[in-house]
Design an enzyme around this catalytic site. Structure first.
Site, PDB file in Angstrom:
ATOM      1  N   TYR A  54     -16.931  18.144 -14.019  1.00  0.00           N
ATOM      2  CA  TYR A  54     -17.300  16.721 -14.192  1.00  0.00           C
ATOM      3  C   TYR A  54     -18.174  16.396 -13.109  1.00  0.00           C
ATOM      4  CZ  TYR A  54     -16.860  11.808 -13.375  1.00  0.00           C
ATOM      5  OH  TYR A  54     -17.324  10.553 -13.112  1.00  0.00           O
ATOM      6  N   LYS A  61      -8.233   8.052 -18.693  1.00  0.00           N
ATOM      7  CA  LYS A  61      -8.417   8.729 -19.908  1.00  0.00           C
ATOM      8  C   LYS A  61      -7.127   8.409 -20.912  1.00  0.00           C
ATOM      9  CE  LYS A  61     -12.627   9.547 -17.957  1.00  0.00           C
ATOM     10  NZ  LYS A  61     -12.390   9.493 -16.514  1.00  0.00           N
ATOM     11  N   ASP A  81      -7.560  20.109 -12.969  1.00  0.00           N
ATOM     12  CA  ASP A  81      -7.798  19.048 -13.465  1.00  0.00           C
ATOM     13  C   ASP A  81      -7.581  19.146 -14.926  1.00  0.00           C
ATOM     14  OD1 ASP A  81      -9.089  16.849 -14.709  1.00  0.00           O
ATOM     15  OD2 ASP A  81     -10.931  16.882 -13.591  1.00  0.00           O
ATOM     16  N   ARG A 102       0.890  -1.267   0.079  1.00  0.00           N
ATOM     17  CA  ARG A 102      -0.102  -0.081  -0.064  1.00  0.00           C
ATOM     18  C   ARG A 102       0.955   1.345   0.039  1.00  0.00           C
ATOM     19  NH1 ARG A 102      -2.398  -0.436   4.881  1.00  0.00           N
ATOM     20  NH2 ARG A 102      -1.154   1.401   5.649  1.00  0.00           N
TER      21      ARG A 102
END
Length: 381
Positions: A98, A195, A170, A46
């Protein structure tokens, strides 16, 4: 080092044990230690994984950043940024962003006492009246999703720096190939790596990039403590995708321009939202802070009815009706019922997101085939 060379080489070194040219997939949850608290930089996956570390170095290099952190999704990355704040802090963001970000801000973090202002950010002057001693963060998208609005990053940074406000951008729609917000003064860059960076519609991932040491330490603490980390298989896939990012983006941009111009000239099409048009709002700012105008666009029909828009979206054959964007295949999307369904209709309409708006993610197919597909679909509406 130029962008294409960084895309191929940054973060990737031959594996010292085998000479493998690609970083191996270190599929492990833990690492054997020589003695208690004595290890080679890896203790539990992690916290760190060699495959993920190589990817983070690559993404940092693409954004001209010092540090990058990869998360299990773009929303996981966004969540980490908001966790830098405290109850009573305020955030200024866009009224055209978004839908998943809006949902997180309103339905998750507002109840913890963080206040969000959703405004038109196409004019930086709109920001100043809302700034007060509780303002801690500007959250920007540019181009915005789905109306392709352009926000002047440098103008927002100038307002923020006077008051020690964090600026996070973003950069998903532009990708680091087209725009580097850190170079324009931003503090944090967020990517939905799902993306364009991944580019093949086969990975869910997010990333944050920054230069400031303290900001990195704070975000790395959240990253490890809250645990929204990606696995090594996904990290490997994104590293492979990044190697062709510059090639794909060239084609996305070329196809995007051809299809935007085709739609603008079609008698059944109303408005086309694409920042490459000289009459697009803030086109000059887009020219200044972007290298090209990308493969994302939205449009409406002159007969602005939901029925006509629906008929078009189910009539296409090469475009796939689906959420997401930035893959090699072309997608068609209905924001009002898909990516932005979580935004109340009255709020959507305030920002100009009408029910009949259609969003396209232009892939890397032959543009002529994509135009022919849109042409036959438009003939049915």
């Amino acid at each position: 080092m130029r962008f294409g060379t960084k895309a191929v080489h940054a973060g990737v070194e031959p594996d010292p044990s085998t000479g493998a040219i690609m970083t191996p997939i270190f599929q492990t949850s833990t690492y054997v230690q020589e003695a208690p608290a004595k290890h080679k930089g890896y203790a539990y996956a992690r916290g760190a994984n060699p495959t993920r570390n190589s990817l983070q170095k690559s993404i940092a290099a693409l954004e001209n950043g010092k540090y990058a952190l990869c998360f299990s999704s773009g929303m996981g990355a966004t969540d980490a940024v908001i966790k830098l704040l405290n109850p009573g802090d305020e955030v200024i963001t866009s009224n055209d962003l978004y839908g998943g970000s809006y949902r997180m801000f309103k339905r998750v973090f507002e109840k913890y006492g963080i206040k969000f202002h959703f405004i038109d950010l196409t004019k930086a002057a709109n920001i100043e009246p809302l700034i007060n001693d509780k303002t801690r963060l500007f959250w920007l998208e540019t181009p915005t999703n789905p109306l392709m609005n352009i926000v002047d990053i440098q103008a927002c940074v100038a307002l923020a720096k006077k008051r020690n406000i964090i600026v996070a951008v973003d950069n998903t729609f532009a990708s680091p190939y087209l725009q580097n917000p850190l170079d324009l003064g931003a503090d944090i860059v967020m990517h939905s790596v799902t993306k364009y960076l991944g580019g093949h519609s086969d990975v869910i991932m997010g990333a944050l990039v920054m230069n400031d040491d303290k900001l990195y330490q704070d975000l790395a603490f959240i990253h490890n403590s809250c645990g929204a980390v990606p696995g090594p298989q996904d990290s490997f896939l994104v590293m492979r995708g990044i190697k062709t990012l510059h090639l794909r983006m060239e084609r996305h941009c070329l196809n995007g321009r051809k299809i935007a111009e085709y739609l603008k000239g079609h008698p059944k099409v109303g408005k086309v939202y694409w920042p490459g048009f000289p009459d697009h709002p803030n086109h000059e700012i887009a020219k200044k802070q972007m290298r090209d105008f990308g493969g994302m666009l939205s449009f409406t029909l002159k007969d602005d009815s939901m029925e006509k828009a629906s008929n078009l979206m189910v009539s296409v054959e090469l475009f796939s009706l689906a959420e997401s964007l930035g893959g090699v295949e072309s997608l068609i999307n209905h924001p009002a019922s898909m990516t932005h369904a979580s935004i109340p209709k009255e709020e959507r309409l305030k920002g100009g997101l009408v029910d009949s708006l259609i969003r396209l993610s232009i892939g890397v197919e032959d543009a002529e085939d994509l135009i022919a597909d849109l042409d036959q679909a438009l003939s049915k509406v």
